[in-house]
Design a protein around this motif. Structure first.
Motif, PDB file in Angstrom:
ATOM      1  N   UNK A 416       0.826  -1.216   0.000  1.00  0.00           N
ATOM      2  CA  UNK A 416       0.000   0.000   0.000  1.00  0.00           C
ATOM      3  C   UNK A 416       0.855   1.258   0.000  1.00  0.00           C
ATOM      4  N   UNK A 417       2.095   1.164   0.528  1.00  0.00           N
ATOM      5  CA  UNK A 417       2.932   2.352   0.685  1.00  0.00           C
ATOM      6  C   UNK A 417       4.054   2.442  -0.343  1.00  0.00           C
ATOM      7  N   UNK A 418       4.130   1.464  -1.263  1.00  0.00           N
ATOM      8  CA  UNK A 418       5.326   1.400  -2.102  1.00  0.00           C
ATOM      9  C   UNK A 418       5.496   2.617  -2.993  1.00  0.00           C
ATOM     10  N   UNK A 419       4.408   3.362  -3.287  1.00  0.00           N
ATOM     11  CA  UNK A 419       4.519   4.568  -4.112  1.00  0.00           C
ATOM     12  C   UNK A 419       4.976   5.779  -3.300  1.00  0.00           C
ATOM     13  N   UNK A 420       4.976   5.642  -1.991  1.00  0.00           N
ATOM     14  CA  UNK A 420       5.376   6.762  -1.132  1.00  0.00           C
ATOM     15  C   UNK A 420       6.872   7.053  -1.330  1.00  0.00           C
ATOM     16  N   UNK A 421       7.209   8.296  -1.579  1.00  0.00           N
ATOM     17  CA  UNK A 421       8.605   8.667  -1.824  1.00  0.00           C
ATOM     18  C   UNK A 421       9.500   8.348  -0.635  1.00  0.00           C
ATOM     19  N   UNK A 422       8.940   8.431   0.572  1.00  0.00           N
ATOM     20  CA  UNK A 422       9.747   8.152   1.750  1.00  0.00           C
ATOM     21  C   UNK A 422      10.137   6.676   1.814  1.00  0.00           C
ATOM     22  N   UNK A 423       9.230   5.785   1.392  1.00  0.00           N
ATOM     23  CA  UNK A 423       9.552   4.362   1.347  1.00  0.00           C
ATOM     24  C   UNK A 423      10.613   4.107   0.285  1.00  0.00           C
ATOM     25  N   UNK A 424      10.478   4.725  -0.864  1.00  0.00           N
ATOM     26  CA  UNK A 424      11.455   4.550  -1.934  1.00  0.00           C
ATOM     27  C   UNK A 424      12.830   5.079  -1.535  1.00  0.00           C
ATOM     28  N   UNK A 425      12.855   6.208  -0.812  1.00  0.00           N
ATOM     29  CA  UNK A 425      14.116   6.751  -0.324  1.00  0.00           C
ATOM     30  C   UNK A 425      14.762   5.796   0.676  1.00  0.00           C
TER      31      UNK A 425
END
Length: 512
Positions: A416-425
């Motif tokens: 659910x959060x994989x598009x969040x930039x913070x998760x990607x960072x």
């Protein structure tokens, strides 16, 4: 019968009477010659030459009336006919040649008329079936009725798709059909296997045939039978084409509706279009499904587009069997479905039953969203099913049931959060050093760390999963610690790396 009795079954095309010694070149193949012999050669060599001329013309045979020239036929004539395989018949009594020619001619014409009537019957039958867009069952029944024999429709892999039994029992033949069918060579469009007694034709174009049609025939097939089996194959191919065109139109409508429901499930226009497309939306509950191919055997390695088509067809078939209205289409490299069932139904049970039927036909992984009790929640159940499948990433399938949010835990949250930039960072910060080192030196450090996390209680199992020895595995872990500047025995480091690896897998599994 004087000579060549084994050729009495030769087909007679027409009957002629004549007394010329060199009449051979004037005859056509299949012509039967009636003669009194009065003008035939006097010498043995002349008789042999005359017989040679008849044989070369393809004459069906020679009938000679005794009495006017000979009381007994010359031995040279009989020997020449035996040598040339030309049937020779002697008539001891006077015969009216004109009456014989008339009788044979009338019989030949009657047979030709019968053949024409049967050909017209075949034409009319398959024209009506084509106009009615009849299914394979009706087409096979028509072939069985016209041929009076068993008929089998097989796939390109020689598996029996459907059949109709003839007067005899063919269950034993069907039990070993795949092996027997592979031995039935099909050089052209249609062939007859005299050894096994089957007339076989290709269904579809030579380069894109999808199966074959076989009709049992222990004797050489007539032209009518060949036309019949080829017309039947054409009708089957046409039905498949119609099915694909209809399916394409329906699939396109379902695709548009699913996208519209994901965008705004409260739109009255969209809900009205769903009703018209056969998906009830009033006083119903809904369940979203996402299905992806599962590669577990060589049989499941066909092209992705074909696999999705097959999976979508299996979902449609299962929904039809269960009488559950559904929208089905492929989106972003997966098959998506929305089921609609009465509010009183057990939604999870319906989903489980449909998934079980699909898996009997296709190797798939199935993710389901929580049932929605209102049309306004349709987008939520569709997205949840997608999140469940996305959360699996490259993880191995653990069970044969349907995956739901309760089964995916941390993976579900990260999906659910994989598009969040913070998760990607976070993923880049944790894994970039290992990825860069692997890209430059081909060291496989990230794979080693992942194996360590997947097998936390046994480094031997971790090394075995990578097909490397324990010393090599320990060496890679030591290099990974130097690249990371951290100890892999640190619990916080392990948790951070594990979360980053799962999030990276989920992101990598997302359609481009």
């Amino acid at each position: 019968m004087v000579a060549c009795p084994t050729r009495l079954d030769t087909a007679v095309r027409w009957v002629h009477s004549g007394e010329l010694a060199d009449i051979g070149p004037l005859l056509r193949e299949g012509d039967l010659l009636l003669s009194t012999g009065v003008a035939m050669p006097d010498t043995d060599e002349g008789l042999r030459q005359m017989v040679a001329g008849l044989s070369e013309s393809g004459a069906a045979g020679l009938v000679i009336e005794l009495g006017r020239r000979w009381r007994d036929l010359p031995q040279a004539l009989a020997a020449a006919c035996d040598e040339r395989q030309l049937p020779l018949i002697a008539l001891a009594r006077e015969v009216r040649f004109a009456a014989v020619a008339q009788a044979v001619g009338e019989r030949i014409v009657d047979e030709q008329l019968t053949e024409l009537r049967e050909a017209q019957r075949v034409h009319d039958t398959f024209t009506e079936l084509s106009i009615a867009e009849a299914g394979p069952g009706d087409i096979l029944a028509a072939v069985q009725r016209l041929a009076g024999a068993a008929v089998v429709l097989e796939s390109e892999q020689h598996h029996v798709l459907d059949y109709r039994a003839g007067p005899g029992d063919i269950l034993a033949v069907l039990a070993d059909w795949t092996t027997a069918s592979k031995s039935m060579a099909l050089d052209g469009r249609t062939s007859w296997d005299s050894e096994r007694g089957w007339l076989v034709t290709r269904v579809g174009k030579r380069d894109r045939g999808w199966g074959r049609l076989a009709v049992q025939s222990w004797t050489a097939p007539t032209a009518r039978q060949v036309v019949m089996v080829e017309r039947a194959a054409a009708a089957l191919a046409l039905h498949r084409l119609h099915d694909r065109q209809r399916d394409s139109a329906v699939r396109r409508t379902h695709h548009e509706l699913l996208l519209a429901l994901l965008a705004d499930p409260t739109s009255e226009e969209v809900l009205r279009r769903c009703q018209l497309a056969g998906l009830p939306t009033v006083r119903r509950q809904f369940a979203g499904l996402t299905l992806r191919p599962q590669i577990t055997s060589p049989a499941a390695t066909s092209t992705p587009g074909l696999r999705l088509d097959e999976i979508a067809a299996a979902v449609v078939h299962a929904a039809h069997e269960l009488r559950v209205p559904a929208l089905v289409s492929d989106l972003d490299g997966e098959v998506r479905a929305l089921l609609s069932f009465p509010s009183s139904s057990d939604g999870d049970r319906v989903v489980d039953e449909l998934a079980a039927r699909v898996r009997r036909r296709q190797e798939v992984v199935v993710g389901a969203g929580r049932p929605a009790t209102r049309a306004a929640e349709i987008d939520r159940t569709l997205r949840e099913s997608r999140q469940v499948i996305a959360s699996l990433g490259g993880a191995s399938v653990r069970h044969d049931g349907v995956y739901r949010l309760d089964d995916v835990h941390l993976r579900g949250l990260l999906a659910m959060l994989h598009d969040d930039e913070r998760v990607q960072l976070f993923v880049r910060r944790e894994l970039t050093a290992l990825k860069d080192h692997d890209a430059e030196w081909h060291t496989g450090l990230l794979a080693a760390v992942r194996a360590l996390l997947m097998y936390p209680t046994s480094k031997s199992d971790a090394a075995a999963s990578l097909h490397i020895s324990r010393p090599v595995f320990y060496d890679r872990l030591a290099k990974a610690e130097r690249v990371l500047g951290a100890s892999l025995d640190d619990a916080d480091i392990r948790v951070s790396l594990h979360v980053a690896i799962i999030a990276d897998e989920i992101g990598s599994a997302e359609p481009a």
